[in-house]
Design a protein around this motif. Structure first.
Motif, PDB file in Angstrom:
ATOM      1  N   ASP A 254       0.803  -1.230   0.000  1.00  0.00           N
ATOM      2  CA  ASP A 254       0.000   0.000   0.000  1.00  0.00           C
ATOM      3  C   ASP A 254       0.832   1.273   0.000  1.00  0.00           C
ATOM      4  N   ALA A 255       1.827   1.348   0.852  1.00  0.00           N
ATOM      5  CA  ALA A 255       2.646   2.558   0.890  1.00  0.00           C
ATOM      6  C   ALA A 255       3.389   2.759  -0.425  1.00  0.00           C
ATOM      7  N   HIS A 256       3.803   1.671  -1.032  1.00  0.00           N
ATOM      8  CA  HIS A 256       4.540   1.752  -2.290  1.00  0.00           C
ATOM      9  C   HIS A 256       3.631   2.240  -3.421  1.00  0.00           C
ATOM     10  N   ALA A 257       2.353   1.878  -3.350  1.00  0.00           N
ATOM     11  CA  ALA A 257       1.393   2.388  -4.332  1.00  0.00           C
ATOM     12  C   ALA A 257       1.238   3.894  -4.179  1.00  0.00           C
ATOM     13  N   GLY A 258       1.206   4.376  -2.943  1.00  0.00           N
ATOM     14  CA  GLY A 258       1.141   5.813  -2.718  1.00  0.00           C
ATOM     15  C   GLY A 258       2.371   6.522  -3.261  1.00  0.00           C
ATOM     16  N   ALA A 259       3.531   5.901  -3.064  1.00  0.00           N
ATOM     17  CA  ALA A 259       4.765   6.490  -3.592  1.00  0.00           C
ATOM     18  C   ALA A 259       4.729   6.536  -5.116  1.00  0.00           C
ATOM     19  N   LEU A 260       4.297   5.444  -5.739  1.00  0.00           N
ATOM     20  CA  LEU A 260       4.188   5.419  -7.197  1.00  0.00           C
ATOM     21  C   LEU A 260       3.285   6.546  -7.688  1.00  0.00           C
ATOM     22  N   GLY A 261       2.153   6.719  -7.016  1.00  0.00           N
ATOM     23  CA  GLY A 261       1.236   7.774  -7.405  1.00  0.00           C
ATOM     24  C   GLY A 261       1.861   9.148  -7.309  1.00  0.00           C
ATOM     25  N   MET A 262       2.677   9.360  -6.273  1.00  0.00           N
ATOM     26  CA  MET A 262       3.224  10.703  -6.032  1.00  0.00           C
ATOM     27  C   MET A 262       4.491  11.002  -6.801  1.00  0.00           C
ATOM     28  N   PHE A 263       5.278   9.995  -7.139  1.00  0.00           N
ATOM     29  CA  PHE A 263       6.543  10.272  -7.816  1.00  0.00           C
ATOM     30  C   PHE A 263       6.336  11.024  -9.129  1.00  0.00           C
ATOM     31  N   GLY A 264       5.175  10.851  -9.756  1.00  0.00           N
ATOM     32  CA  GLY A 264       4.904  11.556 -11.001  1.00  0.00           C
ATOM     33  C   GLY A 264       4.209  12.887 -10.816  1.00  0.00           C
ATOM     34  N   CYS A 265       3.904  13.250  -9.563  1.00  0.00           N
ATOM     35  CA  CYS A 265       3.183  14.500  -9.295  1.00  0.00           C
ATOM     36  C   CYS A 265       4.104  15.709  -9.477  1.00  0.00           C
ATOM     37  N   ARG A 266       3.584  16.780 -10.080  1.00  0.00           N
ATOM     38  CA  ARG A 266       4.345  18.004 -10.329  1.00  0.00           C
ATOM     39  C   ARG A 266       3.775  19.153  -9.494  1.00  0.00           C
ATOM     40  N   ALA A 267       4.642  19.886  -8.840  1.00  0.00           N
ATOM     41  CA  ALA A 267       4.204  21.040  -8.050  1.00  0.00           C
ATOM     42  C   ALA A 267       3.770  22.174  -8.969  1.00  0.00           C
ATOM     43  N   ARG A 268       2.652  22.815  -8.633  1.00  0.00           N
ATOM     44  CA  ARG A 268       2.236  24.031  -9.343  1.00  0.00           C
ATOM     45  C   ARG A 268       3.073  25.193  -8.824  1.00  0.00           C
ATOM     46  N   LEU A 269       3.746  25.884  -9.713  1.00  0.00           N
ATOM     47  CA  LEU A 269       4.706  26.903  -9.297  1.00  0.00           C
ATOM     48  C   LEU A 269       4.291  28.289  -9.748  1.00  0.00           C
ATOM     49  N   ASP A 270       4.486  29.268  -8.858  1.00  0.00           N
ATOM     50  CA  ASP A 270       4.344  30.668  -9.234  1.00  0.00           C
ATOM     51  C   ASP A 270       5.573  31.083 -10.036  1.00  0.00           C
ATOM     52  N   ALA A 271       5.493  32.240 -10.648  1.00  0.00           N
ATOM     53  CA  ALA A 271       6.614  32.728 -11.452  1.00  0.00           C
ATOM     54  C   ALA A 271       7.893  32.805 -10.633  1.00  0.00           C
ATOM     55  N   ASP A 272       7.763  33.198  -9.341  1.00  0.00           N
ATOM     56  CA  ASP A 272       8.945  33.337  -8.482  1.00  0.00           C
ATOM     57  C   ASP A 272       9.563  31.984  -8.133  1.00  0.00           C
ATOM     58  N   ASP A 273       8.797  30.916  -8.289  1.00  0.00           N
ATOM     59  CA  ASP A 273       9.276  29.590  -7.899  1.00  0.00           C
ATOM     60  C   ASP A 273       9.772  28.756  -9.069  1.00  0.00           C
ATOM     61  N   LYS A 274       9.753  29.323 -10.266  1.00  0.00           N
ATOM     62  CA  LYS A 274      10.129  28.554 -11.454  1.00  0.00           C
ATOM     63  C   LYS A 274      11.551  28.012 -11.361  1.00  0.00           C
ATOM     64  N   LYS A 275      12.401  28.721 -10.613  1.00  0.00           N
ATOM     65  CA  LYS A 275      13.789  28.267 -10.472  1.00  0.00           C
ATOM     66  C   LYS A 275      13.875  26.935  -9.729  1.00  0.00           C
ATOM     67  N   LEU A 276      12.818  26.572  -9.005  1.00  0.00           N
ATOM     68  CA  LEU A 276      12.797  25.311  -8.264  1.00  0.00           C
ATOM     69  C   LEU A 276      12.365  24.131  -9.129  1.00  0.00           C
ATOM     70  N   GLU A 277      11.886  24.418 -10.347  1.00  0.00           N
ATOM     71  CA  GLU A 277      11.221  23.390 -11.141  1.00  0.00           C
ATOM     72  C   GLU A 277      12.096  22.165 -11.387  1.00  0.00           C
ATOM     73  N   SER A 278      13.348  22.385 -11.800  1.00  0.00           N
ATOM     74  CA  SER A 278      14.206  21.244 -12.139  1.00  0.00           C
ATOM     75  C   SER A 278      14.509  20.400 -10.917  1.00  0.00           C
ATOM     76  N   SER A 279      14.735  21.030  -9.765  1.00  0.00           N
ATOM     77  CA  SER A 279      15.039  20.257  -8.552  1.00  0.00           C
ATOM     78  C   SER A 279      13.805  19.512  -8.057  1.00  0.00           C
ATOM     79  N   LEU A 280      12.634  20.127  -8.188  1.00  0.00           N
ATOM     80  CA  LEU A 280      11.412  19.475  -7.727  1.00  0.00           C
ATOM     81  C   LEU A 280      11.021  18.306  -8.623  1.00  0.00           C
ATOM     82  N   ASP A 281      11.437  18.343  -9.885  1.00  0.00           N
ATOM     83  CA  ASP A 281      11.105  17.261 -10.811  1.00  0.00           C
ATOM     84  C   ASP A 281      12.140  16.144 -10.811  1.00  0.00           C
ATOM     85  N   ASN A 282      13.223  16.323 -10.076  1.00  0.00           N
ATOM     86  CA  ASN A 282      14.272  15.302 -10.018  1.00  0.00           C
ATOM     87  C   ASN A 282      13.783  14.099  -9.220  1.00  0.00           C
ATOM     88  N   LEU A 283      13.594  12.977  -9.877  1.00  0.00           N
ATOM     89  CA  LEU A 283      13.013  11.802  -9.220  1.00  0.00           C
ATOM     90  C   LEU A 283      13.858  11.325  -8.058  1.00  0.00           C
TER      91      LEU A 283
END
Length: 555
Positions: A254-283
């Motif tokens: 069960d926990a692993h299914a939750g992890a699978l679901g979340m590993f593909g999730c992308r944070a919605r970013l404001d313009a000021d946070d765009k610099k975080l995009e690459s680090s937040l998408d790093n699996l």
């Protein structure tokens, strides 16, 4: 596949849930049904496979009742890592001292196998390096050894021993396969050789399991998301109100299914946070926290990371090509419930809430904490617990200390028994759980040189508690992401079916397509120095507990 849907089924500690999920990972309908747990004596927890399957059928029929069966392309499961035992002809076989065959499941949180886990760990077998250096008594081999040592009549009659996830796919298809996830994570399966180790089983006292090419524990191990057999059997399809042959995906814990679901999730970013995009998408930089009764801490790397007290590295246990590390806290949500419900003010607050639209007690306490901080002119509620410190291992430590005999500690109690005292105590435990997560992170990154983390993702019941998530962000000095779709364990289960039905190229692509987006919670840098001091106290409490043990063991 524009009108394609997938059914995800999650069997948790206290309930079965099913969801109808579309190709974008949106839960369209869900159903929940409670399941029974027997607690015949301290640390013994037992369930029934018949009761669980009945609840599965009820929930699946409910979520698909308004959908054309031909549009449901697949079904897949996740479940707790509980041990299910069957005798000849697939009949339930007791795991209980009560001798009742109905009680044929040893629940994951059952801690009866202390002695057996210790015996296995004394072997110091090489396979134990994949479970942080020592097997947990929550895993399946200690429980099987307990059955052999204590229920000889059951042991002699075992036909199959399943992880709960694998029971569900077998019950659905009639095909006896096992998930690489369950076998490598909980059964000490040798993933590097893709084979059971007869030498290991013999050395730990379970040579019986080697008979007939390991048929009791599974001869065929499959990757998560692969199709099982020929799909739903005629009998199971009728019980579930689905079409025979509907694709069934190989399952996950069960926990692993939750992890699978979340590993593909992308944070919605404001313009000021765009610099975080690459680090937040790093699996490799993501830690997925599945927070319910317990909390599991999941992360993936391209290269193996072996760390004491953290399970893994498990190759391919969630996604092909990645190693999984799994930390955890045996008691999280259940610990907060225990602390709140055992306080003198609990009944009074519940009575008050009953008259006030059934507001959740944790929302009430969170609001009270904000009020208390405002009255004291504190910039942040974290300062309320300056003199109240907690070591939270009331049910032993899973990670990173890996000691089931550790106990909880509280420093700073007073004789106050008002609502504010309850709010403070509850909050101190929330923070302690977050310090425990930081302890796991520091252990992996600083001691074992894992790739540094760049973000945390949260799902499960505690993910709905904003103070819990914010405390983690502040204490671990990492941004947190909460998926818009809250039921990511169910989405993860549905992903397994979607992958098996070849709706997407592979499981990683499935996770990215169905993972959706989430809210970004930033870490408050202004509180970092304060939390560093409290974290130092947290670690000192562990050292003090060891000192007290030494004193009391002096002769």
């Amino acid at each position: 596949m524009t009108n394609s849907y997938f059914v995800g089924v999650d069997v948790g500690t206290g309930s079965v849930r099913a969801a109808l999920v579309d190709r974008k990972g949106k839960v369209l309908r869900q159903c929940v049904k409670s399941i029974q747990t027997w607690n015949p004596e301290n640390d013994y927890y037992e369930q029934s496979s018949q009761d669980i399957w009945s609840s599965v059928c009820h929930c699946v029929k409910d979520v698909i009742k308004d959908t054309k069966k031909e549009n449901i392309k697949a079904i897949a499961y996740d479940a707790t890592c509980s041990l299910v035992i069957f005798g000849r002809n697939g009949e339930p076989l007791t795991v209980s001292k009560t001798t009742k065959n109905e009680q044929n499941i040893i629940l994951w949180m059952d801690h009866r196998a202390h002695a057996e886990a210790a015996r296995i760990n004394e072997t110091k077998h090489e396979l134990l390096k994949y479970v942080g250096g020592q097997v947990s008594l929550e895993m399946e081999m200690p429980k099987l050894l307990w059955l052999k040592n204590n229920l000889g009549n059951t042991w002699k009659q075992i036909w199959r021993a399943f992880d709960l996830t694998d029971f569900l796919t077998w019950r659905s298809t009639g095909t006896d396969t096992r998930s690489l996830c369950s076998t490598v994570c909980k059964w000490n399966y040798d993933a590097s050789k893709m084979h059971w180790s007869a030498e290991y089983l013999t050395q730990i006292g379970l040579a019986d399991l080697c008979h007939n090419n390991f048929e009791i524990i599974g001869q065929r191990v499959c990757e998560p998301g692969s199709a099982v057999g020929d799909g739903l059997s005629e009998h199971a399809a009728k019980e579930l109100s689905l079409l025979p042959g509907t694709i069934v995906g190989t399952s996950l814990i069960d926990a692993h299914a939750g992890a699978l679901g979340m590993f593909g999730c992308r944070a919605r970013l404001d313009a000021d946070d765009k610099k975080l995009e690459s680090s937040l998408d790093n699996l490799e930089g993501k830690m997925a926290l599945i927070c319910g009764t317990s909390t599991c801490h999941m992360s993936l790397t391209h290269e193996p990371c072996m760390a004491h007290g953290v399970w893994g590295p498990y190759f391919g246990a969630i996604l092909p090509g990645y190693f999984l590390n799994e930390g955890g806290q045996s008691a999280a949500g259940i610990l907060l419930d225990f602390i709140v419900k055992s306080h003198p003010q609990y009944t009074n607050i519940k009575t008050k809430l009953f008259k006030d639209d059934f507001r959740h007690i944790y929302t009430y306490l969170n609001n009270l904490l904000e009020k208390m901080a405002s009255e004291r002119s504190f910039d942040d509620i974290c300062y309320l617990t300056k003199d109240l410190h907690v070591w939270p291992d009331f049910h032993g430590n899973r990670s990173p200390v890996a000691d089931p005999n550790l106990r909880g500690m509280i420093s700073g109690l007073t004789m106050n028994s008002d609502e504010e005292s309850l709010a403070l105590l509850y909050f101190a435990f929330v923070q302690a759980l977050a310090y425990g997560t930081r302890h796991i992170i520091d252990n992996l990154v600083e001691k074992y040189k894992r790739v540094p983390y760049t973000s945390m993702l949260f799902c499960g019941g505690l993910a709905k508690n904003n103070i819990y998530v914010q405390a983690h962000a502040d204490i671990c000095h990492l941004p947190a992401v909460i998926p818009d779709e809250q039921e990511m364990v169910l989405v993860g289960a549905a992903m397994l079916g979607a992958c098996a039905a070849r709706a997407f190229e592979n499981l990683e692509a499935t996770s990215k397509h169905m993972g959706g987006t989430g809210v970004l919670i930033k870490s408050k840098t202004s509180t970092h120095a304060y939390h560093n001091r409290k974290y130092h106290v947290f670690l000192q409490m562990l050292a003090h507990q060891r000192e007290y043990e030494d004193i009391m063991n002096e002769k």
